[in-house]
Design an enzyme around this catalytic site. Structure first.
Site, short mmCIF file in Angstrom:
data_model
loop_
_atom_site.label_atom_id
_atom_site.label_comp_id
_atom_site.label_asym_id
_atom_site.label_seq_id
_atom_site.Cartn_x
_atom_site.Cartn_y
_atom_site.Cartn_z
N LYS A 83 -7.01 -66.54 -34.34
CA LYS A 83 -6.05 -67.70 -33.93
C LYS A 83 -5.96 -67.49 -32.56
CE LYS A 83 -2.00 -69.78 -36.48
NZ LYS A 83 -0.51 -68.92 -36.68
C1 E4P Z 1 1.42 -71.33 -38.18
O1 E4P Z 1 -0.25 -70.93 -38.62
C2 E4P Z 1 2.77 -70.97 -38.00
O2 E4P Z 1 2.33 -69.37 -38.00
C3 E4P Z 1 3.54 -71.78 -38.79
O3 E4P Z 1 3.11 -72.14 -39.66
C4 E4P Z 1 4.93 -71.72 -37.69
O4 E4P Z 1 6.14 -72.71 -38.46
P1 E4P Z 1 7.76 -72.15 -37.94
O5 E4P Z 1 7.75 -73.58 -37.12
O6 E4P Z 1 7.94 -72.13 -39.51
O7 E4P Z 1 7.30 -71.29 -37.35
#
Ligand code: E4P
Length: 216
Positions: A83
């Site tokens: 990522k």
């Molecule tokens: C995506 O991969 C992120 O881990 C996640 O969806 C972020 O979500 P949030 O806005 O609830 O922190």
């Protein structure tokens, strides 16, 4: 549409795996910090539990650092997806790691033009954050519609991974738009099962079954 669970909590992942509908996992530094555990321990347990794609995020913001971390993460298992943040360095790292055969998930996407950059760099997944856009009164699902359309227009292979999901309606909208994947907090995944008519109907069936001779 594939379901990923958006958590680093191994107990939650274990429960979602047991349902038989889980395709993968996404984590991020905040989710790992919430567990209060070492990243090394958390990720190795997740990789033992899940055969599908597991996104593990880099934390070094230099291109060289991202490449080093990305290669180390990818070496942990065939399920690992690296990522990377949607920065200049992140996009360059995406291109390089893709060329090396490593799968990538470009995260923190908030515009269709950013999604275009990720697709051009060969990202396996693009993660647009719908909830965080909704939080600032912008149209999160509108962004998904734009990206799905743009990727179709040019035949990009990058999969649209709807992230920052807050409620079941986000999932319904993502499915109607043809997004490839939704990454969903455990609590929201659990909510998908619920319907009051299912509970009422089941209760009635069991009451009636008890009236069948020989079944009481
Ligand atoms: C995506 O991969 C992120 O881990 C996640 O969806 C972020 O979500 P949030 O806005 O609830 O922190």
């Amino acid at each position: 549409m594939k379901f990923f669970v958006d958590t680093a909590d191994v107990a939650e992942i274990r429960r979602a795996v047991a349902w038989g509908i889980l395709d993968g996992v996404t984590t991020n530094p905040t989710l790992v910090a919430k567990t209060g555990r070492r990243f090394e321990d958390v990720r190795s347990e997740i990789l033992q539990l899940v055969q599908g794609p597991v996104s593990l995020e880099v934390t070094d913001m230099t291109l060289e650092g991202m490449l080093t971390q990305g290669r180390q993460l990818a070496a942990l298992g065939k399920q690992v997806v690296v990522k990377l943040p949607l920065t200049r360095e992140g996009i360059a790292a995406c291109k390089q790691l893709t060329d090396e055969g490593i799968r990538t998930n470009v995260t923190l996407c908030f515009s269709a033009n950013q999604a275009l950059l990720a697709a051009k760099a060969g990202a396996t997944y693009i993660s647009p954050f719908v909830g965080r856009l909704d939080d600032i009164s912008q149209d999160g699902m509108g962004l998904i519609a734009d990206i799905v359309q743009i990727y179709k227009n040019y035949g990009f292979a990058t999969q649209v991974l709807v992230a920052s999901v807050r409620h079941p309606t986000h999932i319904l909208q993502a499915a109607k738009l043809g997004a490839h994947v939704c990454t969903v907090p455990y609590k929201v995944l659990d909510q998908l099962f619920n319907h009051p008519l299912t509970d009422l109907g089941n209760e009635q069936f069991l009451k009636d079954w008890a009236k069948v001779p020989g079944q009481a």
